[in-house]
Scaffold this motif. Sequence first.
Motif, PDB file in Angstrom:
ATOM      1  N   HIS A  61     -24.107   5.136   1.977  1.00  8.85           N
ATOM      2  CA  HIS A  61     -23.457   4.544   3.148  1.00  8.85           C
ATOM      3  C   HIS A  61     -22.652   3.313   2.745  1.00  8.85           C
ATOM      4  O   HIS A  61     -22.992   2.626   1.788  1.00  8.85           O
ATOM      5  N   ALA A  62     -21.607   3.052   3.509  1.00  6.32           N
ATOM      6  CA  ALA A  62     -20.815   1.839   3.303  1.00  6.32           C
ATOM      7  C   ALA A  62     -20.218   1.429   4.651  1.00  6.32           C
ATOM      8  O   ALA A  62     -20.130   2.227   5.586  1.00  6.32           O
ATOM      9  N   LYS A  63     -19.821   0.176   4.724  1.00  8.25           N
ATOM     10  CA  LYS A  63     -19.109  -0.355   5.888  1.00  8.25           C
ATOM     11  C   LYS A  63     -17.835  -0.979   5.352  1.00  8.25           C
ATOM     12  O   LYS A  63     -17.873  -1.734   4.382  1.00  8.25           O
ATOM     13  N   ALA A  64     -16.704  -0.646   5.968  1.00 11.38           N
ATOM     14  CA  ALA A  64     -15.418  -1.134   5.473  1.00 11.38           C
ATOM     15  C   ALA A  64     -14.575  -1.680   6.609  1.00 11.38           C
ATOM     16  O   ALA A  64     -14.649  -1.199   7.745  1.00 11.38           O
ATOM     17  N   GLN A  65     -13.770  -2.701   6.287  1.00 11.89           N
ATOM     18  CA  GLN A  65     -12.767  -3.210   7.217  1.00 11.89           C
ATOM     19  C   GLN A  65     -11.408  -2.764   6.712  1.00 11.89           C
ATOM     20  O   GLN A  65     -11.098  -2.914   5.525  1.00 11.89           O
ATOM     21  N   LEU A  66     -10.622  -2.215   7.619  1.00 14.19           N
ATOM     22  CA  LEU A  66      -9.297  -1.736   7.270  1.00 14.19           C
ATOM     23  C   LEU A  66      -8.268  -2.380   8.180  1.00 14.19           C
ATOM     24  O   LEU A  66      -8.552  -2.670   9.345  1.00 14.19           O
ATOM     25  N   GLU A  67      -7.085  -2.614   7.632  1.00 15.33           N
ATOM     26  CA  GLU A  67      -5.967  -3.137   8.412  1.00 15.33           C
ATOM     27  C   GLU A  67      -4.837  -2.136   8.274  1.00 15.33           C
ATOM     28  O   GLU A  67      -4.455  -1.771   7.160  1.00 15.33           O
ATOM     29  N   VAL A  68      -4.338  -1.674   9.420  1.00 14.52           N
ATOM     30  CA  VAL A  68      -3.306  -0.648   9.422  1.00 14.52           C
ATOM     31  C   VAL A  68      -2.137  -1.090  10.287  1.00 14.52           C
ATOM     32  O   VAL A  68      -2.282  -1.924  11.175  1.00 14.52           O
ATOM     33  N   GLY A  69      -0.982  -0.487  10.015  1.00  8.80           N
ATOM     34  CA  GLY A  69       0.167  -0.753  10.860  1.00  8.80           C
ATOM     35  C   GLY A  69       1.430  -0.943  10.060  1.00  8.80           C
ATOM     36  O   GLY A  69       1.494  -0.673   8.870  1.00  8.80           O
ATOM     37  N   PHE A  70       2.412  -1.411  10.778  1.00 11.47           N
ATOM     38  CA  PHE A  70       3.699  -1.742  10.190  1.00 11.47           C
ATOM     39  C   PHE A  70       4.247  -2.872  11.030  1.00 11.47           C
ATOM     40  O   PHE A  70       4.071  -2.881  12.252  1.00 11.47           O
ATOM     41  N   PRO A  71       4.858  -3.886  10.398  1.00 11.31           N
ATOM     42  CA  PRO A  71       5.322  -5.058  11.149  1.00 11.31           C
ATOM     43  C   PRO A  71       6.187  -4.632  12.327  1.00 11.31           C
ATOM     44  O   PRO A  71       6.998  -3.725  12.162  1.00 11.31           O
ATOM     45  N   PRO A  72       5.999  -5.237  13.480  1.00 11.46           N
ATOM     46  CA  PRO A  72       5.142  -6.386  13.766  1.00 11.46           C
ATOM     47  C   PRO A  72       3.738  -5.993  14.239  1.00 11.46           C
ATOM     48  O   PRO A  72       2.954  -6.839  14.621  1.00 11.46           O
ATOM     49  N   ILE A  73       3.410  -4.705  14.226  1.00 13.30           N
ATOM     50  CA  ILE A  73       2.120  -4.268  14.764  1.00 13.30           C
ATOM     51  C   ILE A  73       1.134  -4.029  13.621  1.00 13.30           C
ATOM     52  O   ILE A  73       1.313  -3.113  12.816  1.00 13.30           O
ATOM     53  N   MET A  74       0.130  -4.887  13.540  1.00 18.60           N
ATOM     54  CA  MET A  74      -0.928  -4.753  12.550  1.00 18.60           C
ATOM     55  C   MET A  74      -2.259  -4.843  13.287  1.00 18.60           C
ATOM     56  O   MET A  74      -2.436  -5.707  14.136  1.00 18.60           O
TER      57      MET A  74
END
Length: 139
Positions: A61-74
């Motif tokens: 098991h793992a827990k991850a934080q991800l950031e997705v998008g394209f400027p200006p929406i992240m």
Amino acid sequence: FSRSFINFTNPLTNKRKEYSERRILGYSMQEMYDVVSNVDDYKLFVPWCKKSTVIMKRSGHAKAQLEVGFPPIMERYTSMITNVRPHLVKAVCTDGKLFNHLETIWRFSPGIPGYPRTCTVDFSISFEFRSLLHSQLAT
């Protein structure tokens, strides 16, 4: 002749979207599992993924934080990941800020008999954005 700005006969709604695909690839199950389970590198090759950090890891098991998008929406979200080496990587969004629902499943099974450096990859994703704006951008 009249024209309306808003069409109430076809209202904008958030709908769950689903996609799945099966492929036979020229890589072993272990090689494919190693790439998909390495969440820290997603930012290097997953479209629209700008950051990917494993914040907790224990056996299977793992827990991850991800950031997705394209400027200006992240946007950021957190996923719980289940790993079964070399057969499965499953990720489920747990924080509910960006998605009402997000689940990705990667399954790896033997490929062409007699060719150990092949495998069958079954990929599926289902998601529903919380925001109508994000939902419309994803179409």
